[in-house]
Design a protein around this motif. Sequence first.
Motif, mmCIF file in Angstrom:
data_model
loop_
_atom_site.group_PDB
_atom_site.id
_atom_site.type_symbol
_atom_site.label_atom_id
_atom_site.label_comp_id
_atom_site.label_asym_id
_atom_site.label_seq_id
_atom_site.Cartn_x
_atom_site.Cartn_y
_atom_site.Cartn_z
ATOM 1 N N SER A 38 4.156 29.061 62.752
ATOM 2 C CA SER A 38 2.464 29.078 61.984
ATOM 3 C C SER A 38 2.167 28.551 60.416
ATOM 4 O O SER A 38 1.392 27.480 60.237
ATOM 5 N N ARG A 39 3.017 28.251 59.706
ATOM 6 C CA ARG A 39 2.818 27.412 58.966
ATOM 7 C C ARG A 39 3.394 25.275 58.552
ATOM 8 O O ARG A 39 2.905 25.255 57.726
ATOM 9 N N HIS A 40 4.605 25.590 59.263
ATOM 10 C CA HIS A 40 4.632 24.595 59.090
ATOM 11 C C HIS A 40 4.999 23.873 60.157
ATOM 12 O O HIS A 40 6.444 23.525 60.644
ATOM 13 N N ARG A 41 4.223 23.077 61.592
ATOM 14 C CA ARG A 41 4.381 23.455 62.855
ATOM 15 C C ARG A 41 5.154 21.287 62.786
ATOM 16 O O ARG A 41 6.150 21.270 63.774
ATOM 17 N N GLY A 42 4.607 20.540 61.802
ATOM 18 C CA GLY A 42 5.482 19.601 61.561
ATOM 19 C C GLY A 42 7.207 19.783 61.654
ATOM 20 O O GLY A 42 8.050 19.398 62.782
ATOM 21 N N ILE A 43 7.828 20.429 60.490
ATOM 22 C CA ILE A 43 9.004 21.189 60.610
ATOM 23 C C ILE A 43 9.661 21.922 61.942
ATOM 24 O O ILE A 43 10.309 21.480 62.159
ATOM 25 N N PHE A 44 8.954 22.537 62.242
ATOM 26 C CA PHE A 44 9.262 23.553 63.277
ATOM 27 C C PHE A 44 9.899 22.506 64.450
ATOM 28 O O PHE A 44 10.303 22.785 65.244
ATOM 29 N N ASP A 45 8.839 21.447 64.761
ATOM 30 C CA ASP A 45 8.970 20.834 65.903
ATOM 31 C C ASP A 45 10.038 19.845 65.714
ATOM 32 O O ASP A 45 10.781 19.418 67.491
ATOM 33 N N GLY A 46 10.601 19.546 64.661
ATOM 34 C CA GLY A 46 10.624 18.523 64.352
ATOM 35 C C GLY A 46 11.742 18.947 64.959
ATOM 36 O O GLY A 46 13.656 17.985 65.363
ATOM 37 N N MET A 47 13.133 19.666 64.191
ATOM 38 C CA MET A 47 14.029 21.035 64.013
ATOM 39 C C MET A 47 14.403 20.894 65.318
ATOM 40 O O MET A 47 15.442 21.224 66.102
ATOM 41 N N LEU A 48 12.849 21.295 66.106
ATOM 42 C CA LEU A 48 13.381 21.823 67.761
ATOM 43 C C LEU A 48 13.756 20.716 68.504
ATOM 44 O O LEU A 48 14.836 21.261 69.297
ATOM 45 N N LEU A 49 13.475 19.614 68.088
ATOM 46 C CA LEU A 49 13.316 18.385 68.736
ATOM 47 C C LEU A 49 15.151 17.891 68.885
ATOM 48 O O LEU A 49 15.024 17.470 69.682
ATOM 49 N N GLU A 50 15.328 18.770 67.229
ATOM 50 C CA GLU A 50 16.584 17.812 67.270
ATOM 51 C C GLU A 50 17.587 18.574 67.451
ATOM 52 O O GLU A 50 19.323 18.377 67.134
ATOM 53 N N GLY A 51 17.213 19.978 67.912
ATOM 54 C CA GLY A 51 18.448 20.988 68.158
ATOM 55 C C GLY A 51 18.989 21.327 67.209
ATOM 56 O O GLY A 51 20.303 22.519 67.035
ATOM 57 N N SER A 52 18.156 20.928 66.219
ATOM 58 C CA SER A 52 18.653 21.914 64.611
ATOM 59 C C SER A 52 17.979 23.191 64.394
ATOM 60 O O SER A 52 18.232 23.580 62.951
ATOM 61 N N LEU A 53 16.596 23.829 65.065
ATOM 62 C CA LEU A 53 16.385 24.926 64.564
ATOM 63 C C LEU A 53 16.816 26.520 64.904
ATOM 64 O O LEU A 53 17.005 27.008 64.084
ATOM 65 N N ASN A 54 17.058 26.356 66.280
ATOM 66 C CA ASN A 54 18.688 26.956 65.864
ATOM 67 C C ASN A 54 20.075 27.435 64.751
ATOM 68 O O ASN A 54 19.891 28.297 64.071
ATOM 69 N N PRO A 55 20.893 26.913 64.829
ATOM 70 C CA PRO A 55 21.579 26.427 64.183
ATOM 71 C C PRO A 55 20.647 27.462 61.966
ATOM 72 O O PRO A 55 21.503 27.586 61.284
ATOM 73 N N HIS A 56 19.616 27.319 61.809
ATOM 74 C CA HIS A 56 18.996 26.886 61.129
ATOM 75 C C HIS A 56 18.387 28.412 60.853
ATOM 76 O O HIS A 56 18.760 29.280 59.522
ATOM 77 N N LEU A 57 17.985 28.768 61.855
ATOM 78 C CA LEU A 57 17.560 30.447 61.562
ATOM 79 C C LEU A 57 18.469 31.350 61.451
ATOM 80 O O LEU A 57 18.513 32.177 61.210
ATOM 81 N N GLU A 58 20.148 31.126 62.360
ATOM 82 C CA GLU A 58 21.223 31.554 62.378
ATOM 83 C C GLU A 58 21.808 31.167 60.560
ATOM 84 O O GLU A 58 22.069 32.816 60.540
ATOM 85 N N GLN A 59 21.434 30.427 60.096
ATOM 86 C CA GLN A 59 21.932 30.152 58.937
ATOM 87 C C GLN A 59 21.677 31.006 57.670
ATOM 88 O O GLN A 59 22.116 32.298 56.982
ATOM 89 N N ILE A 60 20.115 31.648 58.063
ATOM 90 C CA ILE A 60 19.226 31.995 56.958
ATOM 91 C C ILE A 60 18.985 33.299 57.080
ATOM 92 O O ILE A 60 19.195 34.361 56.376
#
Length: 115
Positions: A38-60
């Motif tokens: 909702s607040r950082h759509r560019g970062i969210f979309d970039g991480m989603l496309l790179e495949g780094s979103l799920n590992p990031h969420l698990e780490q957080i």
Amino acid sequence: MQELTYHWEGDYLIPDLEAPEAPKIGRFGTLRHKYLRSRHRGIFDGMLLEGSLNPHLEQIDRQANEMMERLTAQMAQAEGVTEALKARDQMAWVRAMNSIKNRAEEIVLNDLIYA
């Protein structure tokens, strides 16, 4: 980069796509996901496309839970909220622990989730 393969269905070539595995996250990972979306759509979309979103969420999620446990234990010790208090006055112990957990959660949210 993954090579795309196709299969025939009638007269059409259909790509063989697989959805990424859902992350194994709890409450804090879900809050981080909603915040980024909702607040950082560019970062969210970039991480989603790179495949780094799920590992990031698990780490957080893992870091936030560890931080909650550590802060709760430290605050309880500093404020004298012990098992002896629990045995002597359960309601006072519950009030103190709820206050500690709320303050610890606020710190976690500010430092990890909404940072």
